[in-house]
Design an enzyme around this catalytic site. Structure first.
Site, PDB file in Angstrom:
ATOM      1  N   ALA A 162      24.604  41.788 -10.376  1.00  0.00           N
ATOM      2  CA  ALA A 162      25.443  40.592 -10.296  1.00  0.00           C
ATOM      3  C   ALA A 162      24.593  39.363 -10.601  1.00  0.00           C
ATOM      4  O   ALA A 162      23.374  39.365 -10.410  1.00  0.00           O
ATOM      5  CB  ALA A 162      26.068  40.466  -8.909  1.00  0.00           C
ATOM      6  N   ASP A 163      25.257  38.332 -11.058  1.00  0.00           N
ATOM      7  CA  ASP A 163      24.600  37.046 -11.252  1.00  0.00           C
ATOM      8  C   ASP A 163      25.612  35.948 -10.951  1.00  0.00           C
ATOM      9  O   ASP A 163      26.795  36.081 -11.284  1.00  0.00           O
ATOM     10  CB  ASP A 163      24.073  36.890 -12.679  1.00  0.00           C
ATOM     11  CG  ASP A 163      23.150  35.686 -12.811  1.00  0.00           C
ATOM     12  OD1 ASP A 163      22.053  35.722 -12.224  1.00  0.00           O
ATOM     13  OD2 ASP A 163      23.536  34.711 -13.460  1.00  0.00           O
ATOM     14  N   THR A 164      25.140  34.902 -10.304  1.00  0.00           N
ATOM     15  CA  THR A 164      26.003  33.781  -9.922  1.00  0.00           C
ATOM     16  C   THR A 164      25.446  32.497 -10.504  1.00  0.00           C
ATOM     17  O   THR A 164      24.236  32.260 -10.453  1.00  0.00           O
ATOM     18  CB  THR A 164      26.082  33.659  -8.386  1.00  0.00           C
ATOM     19  OG1 THR A 164      26.644  34.864  -7.856  1.00  0.00           O
ATOM     20  CG2 THR A 164      26.957  32.478  -7.979  1.00  0.00           C
TER      21      THR A 164
END
Length: 203
Positions: free
Chosen positions: A84-86
């Site tokens: 995941a990346d935010t």
């Protein structure tokens, strides 16, 4: 019942670990390199002209692929890999993790009194299949004084988080309104994550 198998989480984030535990998912953390001498598995550099949604999706894909390759290289038992990346976006400006206190103050000064977007992209990779979703939420900050921003930046909280704040921490008192996914703003949208993992139930 939902996803019942083990997976590898390609993230150092304690928030993502907490969220997976919240929904009862069995996981093992699979860390990627981010220090010399061999260099990072994935860089988070923004390419010239790259739009925020394309950026966060690309970085997430790279993390998932790097983690899958690391699993193979370490001869670990094969399980689906979750990455995941935010990123925080104000207008079309990507606000990553602040490099220092001055940078954190500048970010929060921009966010104060405005509505911004939080994009979290998730990807699950298993064998030759990679499935991905990107979730977008909106967050509105109240107007903040310079003293409020400085006091927050004196804490340790801003420095490992996109946009320089964590909604689950002390910054919650700055937030007037959210629209979207609270868990997505934390860094792992649980509805979308569980939906993707549903495709890998028997892996």
């Amino acid at each position: 019942m939902g996803y019942q198998q083990k997976l590898y989480l390609a993230s150092k984030s304690p928030r993502r670990r907490e969220l997976l535990r919240q929904v009862g998912i069995d996981f093992e953390v699979l860390l990627l390199r981010d220090l010399p001498p061999r260099g990072p598995d994935v860089t988070e550099e923004v390419y010239p002209g790259e739009l925020p949604e394309a950026y966060v999706a690309r970085v997430t894909q790279e993390k998932a692929s790097a983690a899958w390759n690391a699993m193979l290289a370490r001869h670990l038992p094969p399980h689906p890999v979750l990455a995941a990346d935010t990123t925080v976006v104000l207008g079309q400006q990507i606000l990553g993790k602040p490099s220092d206190r001055e940078h954190a103050i500048a970010m929060l000064t921009q966010l104060a009194g405005n509505t911004h977007q939080v994009l979290t992209s998730i990807a699950v990779k298993y064998q030759h299949q990679l499935l991905q979703r990107t979730q977008c939420s909106e967050v509105r900050f109240a107007p903040l004084s310079a003293a409020q921003i400085a006091a927050y930046c004196d804490s340790a909280e801003p420095y490992d988080k996109a946009g320089g704040y964590g909604i689950q921490g002390m910054a919650a008192r700055f937030i007037e309104h959210i629209s979207g996914s609270y868990s997505g703003i934390m860094g792992l949208p649980l509805f979308e994550t569980c939906e993707l993992l549903g495709y890998f139930k028997n892996s």
